[in-house]
Design a protein around this motif. Structure first.
Motif, PDB file in Angstrom:
ATOM      1  N   LEU A  33     -71.130 -38.843  48.859  1.00 16.95           N
ATOM      2  CA  LEU A  33     -72.468 -38.353  48.397  1.00 16.95           C
ATOM      3  C   LEU A  33     -72.397 -36.814  48.193  1.00 16.95           C
ATOM      4  N   LYS A  34     -71.599 -36.236  47.272  1.00 22.13           N
ATOM      5  CA  LYS A  34     -71.666 -34.737  47.068  1.00 22.13           C
ATOM      6  C   LYS A  34     -73.075 -33.976  47.253  1.00 22.13           C
ATOM      7  N   SER A  35     -74.323 -34.926  46.739  1.00 19.02           N
ATOM      8  CA  SER A  35     -75.508 -34.147  46.480  1.00 19.02           C
ATOM      9  C   SER A  35     -76.218 -33.709  48.194  1.00 19.02           C
ATOM     10  N   ASN A  40     -80.009 -29.336  54.323  1.00 15.97           N
ATOM     11  CA  ASN A  40     -80.502 -28.727  55.431  1.00 15.97           C
ATOM     12  C   ASN A  40     -81.990 -29.453  55.874  1.00 15.97           C
ATOM     13  N   THR A  41     -82.232 -29.433  57.169  1.00 13.57           N
ATOM     14  CA  THR A  41     -83.558 -30.209  57.438  1.00 13.57           C
ATOM     15  C   THR A  41     -84.135 -29.252  58.633  1.00 13.57           C
ATOM     16  N   THR A  42     -85.210 -28.874  58.579  1.00 12.76           N
ATOM     17  CA  THR A  42     -86.015 -28.144  59.418  1.00 12.76           C
ATOM     18  C   THR A  42     -86.968 -29.191  60.319  1.00 12.76           C
TER      19      THR A  42
END
Length: 51
Positions: A33-35, A40-42
């Motif tokens: 899964l290159k996408s 990033n998750t805040t």
């Protein structure tokens, strides 16, 4: 998970755990899964006026 059910045989538990770990590795592998490689998750954000 099935590991906590009584009378579950050890080979079945090992098979389930290895399958889950293998699936997590394959889904998280950058070539699969290159996408999501740079996702990033805040989790929380504090504003300047809150401090």
């Amino acid at each position: 998970m099935n590991c906590s059910i009584q009378r579950t045989t050890l080979p079945f538990v090992i098979t389930v755990v290895v399958s889950v770990l293998l699936a997590a590795y394959l889904v998280g592998h950058p070539r699969i899964l290159k996408s999501v490689d740079g996702l990033n998750t805040t989790l929380d954000k504090v504003g300047r006026r809150s401090v």
